[in-house]
Write a protein that holds these residues in place. Sequence first.
Motif, PDB file in Angstrom:
ATOM      1  N   ASP A   1      34.557 -32.104  32.757  1.00 18.46           N
ATOM      2  CA  ASP A   1      33.100 -32.121  32.588  1.00 18.46           C
ATOM      3  C   ASP A   1      32.409 -32.123  33.943  1.00 18.46           C
ATOM      4  OD1 ASP A   1      30.896 -32.019  30.988  1.00 18.46           O
ATOM      5  OD2 ASP A   1      30.959 -34.114  30.349  1.00 18.46           O
TER       6      ASP A   1
ATOM      7  N   GLU B   1      39.065 -35.387  30.332  1.00 18.75           N
ATOM      8  CA  GLU B   1      37.815 -34.803  29.839  1.00 18.75           C
ATOM      9  C   GLU B   1      36.700 -34.971  30.862  1.00 18.75           C
ATOM     10  OE1 GLU B   1      34.613 -35.523  26.207  1.00 18.75           O
ATOM     11  OE2 GLU B   1      36.670 -36.227  25.988  1.00 18.75           O
ATOM     12  N   ALA B   2      36.612 -36.170  31.460  1.00 16.47           N
ATOM     13  CA  ALA B   2      35.570 -36.429  32.446  1.00 16.47           C
ATOM     14  C   ALA B   2      35.727 -35.537  33.674  1.00 16.47           C
ATOM     15  CB  ALA B   2      35.597 -37.900  32.860  1.00 16.47           C
TER      16      ALA B   2
ATOM     17  N   ASN C   1      39.925 -39.590  31.004  1.00 12.78           N
ATOM     18  CA  ASN C   1      39.739 -39.192  32.403  1.00 12.78           C
ATOM     19  C   ASN C   1      39.859 -37.678  32.576  1.00 12.78           C
ATOM     20  OD1 ASN C   1      39.425 -41.857  33.184  1.00 12.78           O
ATOM     21  ND2 ASN C   1      41.542 -42.094  33.886  1.00 12.78           N
TER      22      ASN C   1
END
Length: 206
Positions: A91, A87-88, A85
Motif C-alpha cells: 500500500d 499489505e502495508a 505488514n
Amino acid sequence: TFDQITLTPKEATVYSTYTKKLLRQSSPSVEMAVRQDLNNAISELVEEKGIDGDGVTEPTGILTAAGTVTALYPETGAAWQNILNFEAAMDAAHALRGNLGVLTSLEQKAILKATPQITNSHPFIWESNSTVNGMQAIGTSFMDNTENQRVIQANWDDHLICMWSGIDIVIDSVSQAALRLIDFHAVFMIDMNIRIPESFVLDDDG
C-alpha cells in the motif's frame, strides 16, 4: 519516470525418459503421458526460474530482481500482524492492486495453516479456501525457507513471462540405446522479469 525492460530469449531444456517397450504400445494414453510429463517439467522449470533465476544465463527471478520491497517477518514464524505488514508495504508503494496473491515456502505454508489469526481462535492465517488475507495463496518447493525465501506477496500481473517460437521436441534414441531407453527433450526460448519492482514484497527477518 518510466524504465525500459528488455526481455531476451534464453534457451531452456527439459526432458523425460521412457523405455522403448513402453513407447511401442499403441495406446493413446502413452502419448498423453509423454505430453503430460513434458508439460509438467516445463511448468516446474518456469516456476523455479521465475522465482530464483540468476538474470544472466537464466531469466531474472523475483528473488534476484532489483528494487523489490521487504516486510518484517520473523524467522521463527508468523503472526497475523506480520501478514498485514506485507499489505502495508504494498500500500505504501502504491502497488496494492491487480492480481494479488501470496507465494510461500512449503514450510511456511504448514506454519500458516496451523497459526490462528487471533490467538486461540479461528480462522487460521492460511484459510481452508487457500487464501491468506483474502488473497490466493500457493506453496512452492522452490523457496528454501531462509530470509527473503519464506513469503512473497505480489501483484502477479507485473510478473512478465515471454516465450518465443513455440516448443521444439527432440527425440534422442541413441544416447541410452544400450539400456533400451529413449529421451524426449523439450527445447524452448523464454525470458522473465518483473515490470514494477514495488509490486513484489519479500520477507525480512530484521
